[in-house]
Write a protein that holds these residues in place. Structure first.
Motif, PDB file in Angstrom:
ATOM      1  N   ILE A  67       0.839  -1.203   0.000  1.00 19.79           N
ATOM      2  CA  ILE A  67       0.000   0.000   0.000  1.00 19.79           C
ATOM      3  C   ILE A  67       0.875   1.254   0.000  1.00 19.79           C
ATOM      4  O   ILE A  67       0.640   2.188  -0.772  1.00 19.79           O
ATOM      5  CB  ILE A  67      -0.971  -0.004   1.206  1.00 19.79           C
ATOM      6  N   GLN A  68       1.908   1.274   0.841  1.00 17.73           N
ATOM      7  CA  GLN A  68       2.826   2.419   0.894  1.00 17.73           C
ATOM      8  C   GLN A  68       3.488   2.661  -0.456  1.00 17.73           C
ATOM      9  O   GLN A  68       3.551   3.789  -0.934  1.00 17.73           O
ATOM     10  CB  GLN A  68       3.934   2.186   1.919  1.00 17.73           C
ATOM     11  N   LEU A  69       4.001   1.605  -1.047  1.00 13.89           N
ATOM     12  CA  LEU A  69       4.679   1.719  -2.339  1.00 13.89           C
ATOM     13  C   LEU A  69       3.719   2.245  -3.402  1.00 13.89           C
ATOM     14  O   LEU A  69       4.047   3.181  -4.138  1.00 13.89           O
ATOM     15  CB  LEU A  69       5.254   0.364  -2.769  1.00 13.89           C
ATOM     16  N   ALA A  70       2.547   1.662  -3.468  1.00 13.87           N
ATOM     17  CA  ALA A  70       1.567   2.073  -4.472  1.00 13.87           C
ATOM     18  C   ALA A  70       1.165   3.530  -4.291  1.00 13.87           C
ATOM     19  O   ALA A  70       1.059   4.281  -5.265  1.00 13.87           O
ATOM     20  CB  ALA A  70       0.345   1.164  -4.415  1.00 13.87           C
ATOM     21  N   GLN A  71       0.965   3.952  -3.071  1.00 14.94           N
ATOM     22  CA  GLN A  71       0.603   5.352  -2.834  1.00 14.94           C
ATOM     23  C   GLN A  71       1.754   6.281  -3.193  1.00 14.94           C
ATOM     24  O   GLN A  71       1.540   7.344  -3.778  1.00 14.94           O
ATOM     25  CB  GLN A  71       0.171   5.562  -1.392  1.00 14.94           C
ATOM     26  N   ARG A  72       2.977   5.903  -2.855  1.00 16.77           N
ATOM     27  CA  ARG A  72       4.143   6.712  -3.202  1.00 16.77           C
ATOM     28  C   ARG A  72       4.269   6.859  -4.716  1.00 16.77           C
ATOM     29  O   ARG A  72       4.725   7.886  -5.219  1.00 16.77           O
ATOM     30  CB  ARG A  72       5.405   6.096  -2.597  1.00 16.77           C
ATOM     31  N   LEU A  73       3.837   5.847  -5.459  1.00 16.52           N
ATOM     32  CA  LEU A  73       3.904   5.883  -6.913  1.00 16.52           C
ATOM     33  C   LEU A  73       2.678   6.520  -7.546  1.00 16.52           C
ATOM     34  O   LEU A  73       2.564   6.578  -8.766  1.00 16.52           O
ATOM     35  CB  LEU A  73       4.111   4.462  -7.459  1.00 16.52           C
ATOM     36  N   GLY A  74       1.756   7.003  -6.715  1.00 16.94           N
ATOM     37  CA  GLY A  74       0.622   7.783  -7.223  1.00 16.94           C
ATOM     38  C   GLY A  74      -0.641   7.008  -7.513  1.00 16.94           C
ATOM     39  O   GLY A  74      -1.567   7.547  -8.124  1.00 16.94           O
ATOM     40  N   PHE A  75      -0.722   5.776  -7.065  1.00 15.12           N
ATOM     41  CA  PHE A  75      -1.943   5.015  -7.287  1.00 15.12           C
ATOM     42  C   PHE A  75      -2.991   5.432  -6.262  1.00 15.12           C
ATOM     43  O   PHE A  75      -2.667   5.728  -5.115  1.00 15.12           O
ATOM     44  CB  PHE A  75      -1.668   3.510  -7.175  1.00 15.12           C
ATOM     45  N   THR A  76      -4.244   5.441  -6.679  1.00  8.81           N
ATOM     46  CA  THR A  76      -5.331   5.818  -5.770  1.00  8.81           C
ATOM     47  C   THR A  76      -5.698   4.638  -4.876  1.00  8.81           C
ATOM     48  O   THR A  76      -5.418   3.482  -5.205  1.00  8.81           O
ATOM     49  CB  THR A  76      -6.589   6.243  -6.563  1.00  8.81           C
ATOM     50  N   LEU A  77      -6.349   4.955  -3.778  1.00 10.32           N
ATOM     51  CA  LEU A  77      -6.815   3.892  -2.889  1.00 10.32           C
ATOM     52  C   LEU A  77      -7.833   3.010  -3.593  1.00 10.32           C
ATOM     53  O   LEU A  77      -7.856   1.792  -3.392  1.00 10.32           O
ATOM     54  CB  LEU A  77      -7.406   4.486  -1.610  1.00 10.32           C
ATOM     55  N   GLU A  78      -8.654   3.591  -4.437  1.00  9.09           N
ATOM     56  CA  GLU A  78      -9.651   2.806  -5.167  1.00  9.09           C
ATOM     57  C   GLU A  78      -8.978   1.824  -6.118  1.00  9.09           C
ATOM     58  O   GLU A  78      -9.380   0.667  -6.203  1.00  9.09           O
ATOM     59  CB  GLU A  78     -10.615   3.718  -5.932  1.00  9.09           C
ATOM     60  N   SER A  79      -7.946   2.261  -6.828  1.00  8.39           N
ATOM     61  CA  SER A  79      -7.261   1.335  -7.730  1.00  8.39           C
ATOM     62  C   SER A  79      -6.547   0.238  -6.930  1.00  8.39           C
ATOM     63  O   SER A  79      -6.481  -0.907  -7.360  1.00  8.39           O
ATOM     64  CB  SER A  79      -6.284   2.060  -8.651  1.00  8.39           C
ATOM     65  N   LEU A  80      -6.042   0.579  -5.750  1.00  9.38           N
ATOM     66  CA  LEU A  80      -5.441  -0.432  -4.869  1.00  9.38           C
ATOM     67  C   LEU A  80      -6.481  -1.448  -4.421  1.00  9.38           C
ATOM     68  O   LEU A  80      -6.225  -2.651  -4.397  1.00  9.38           O
ATOM     69  CB  LEU A  80      -4.857   0.237  -3.629  1.00  9.38           C
ATOM     70  N   ARG A  81      -7.635  -0.938  -4.078  1.00 13.72           N
ATOM     71  CA  ARG A  81      -8.721  -1.809  -3.616  1.00 13.72           C
ATOM     72  C   ARG A  81      -9.065  -2.827  -4.704  1.00 13.72           C
ATOM     73  O   ARG A  81      -9.263  -4.010  -4.432  1.00 13.72           O
ATOM     74  CB  ARG A  81      -9.938  -0.958  -3.260  1.00 13.72           C
TER      75      ARG A  81
END
Length: 150
Positions: A55-69
């Motif tokens: 989650i940290q990596l994805a957010q640092r790379l600009g991914f949204t929480l919805e796309s992570l979900r």
């Protein structure tokens, strides 16, 4: 409490996150709900560390929480093809943003030079309305009766 279970403060320490961030990810469905120890404290398994690091990596790379979900909550785990597609889409977004930023930088440098020239000669700068289709390419500045294009 088993050896592989950690309380939220230890999980926070291992991931560099705050306990409130961990509770947020749990509440938003990105992290599986914690089990509760006999004393009522949240306890997490070792997989929670990896999940939070993703989650940290994805957010640092600009991914949204919805796309992570969408990626993290698929029944088959984290599908490689979907992850590769999301990465490719994010790279395209970054390329588009870089083009826009380069254009804005060029425009700002030209504006700065124009302002300095006008102010040095004692003139005030007046902006004119721009054509919507070519605004960034045709920023016109009017100073003392003459127009200059940047």
């Amino acid at each position: 409490m088993s050896r592989t279970s950690v309380q939220i403060r230890e999980l926070a320490s291992r991931t560099g996150m705050t306990a409130s961030a961990i509770r947020f990810y749990e509440a938003s469905g990105l992290l599986a709900p914690a089990e509760r120890a006999a004393n009522g404290y949240r306890v997490y398994g070792d997989s929670a560390v990896q999940r939070l690091l993703v989650i940290q990596l994805a957010q640092r790379l600009g991914f949204t929480l919805e796309s992570l979900r969408l990626v993290l909550n698929t029944p088959s785990g984290m599908p490689h093809d979907l992850i590769a597609q999301r990465i490719q889409t994010r790279l395209e977004e970054i390329n588009t943003m870089q083009k826009l930023l380069r254009s804005q930088r060029k425009e700002l440098l030209a504006l700065s030079e124009q302002l300095e020239a006008e102010w040095t000669s004692g003139n005030c700068l007046t902006l004119t309305p721009l054509e919507p289709a070519s605004a960034s390419a045709q920023l016109e500045l009017r100073a003392t009766g003459r127009q200059s294009a940047i």
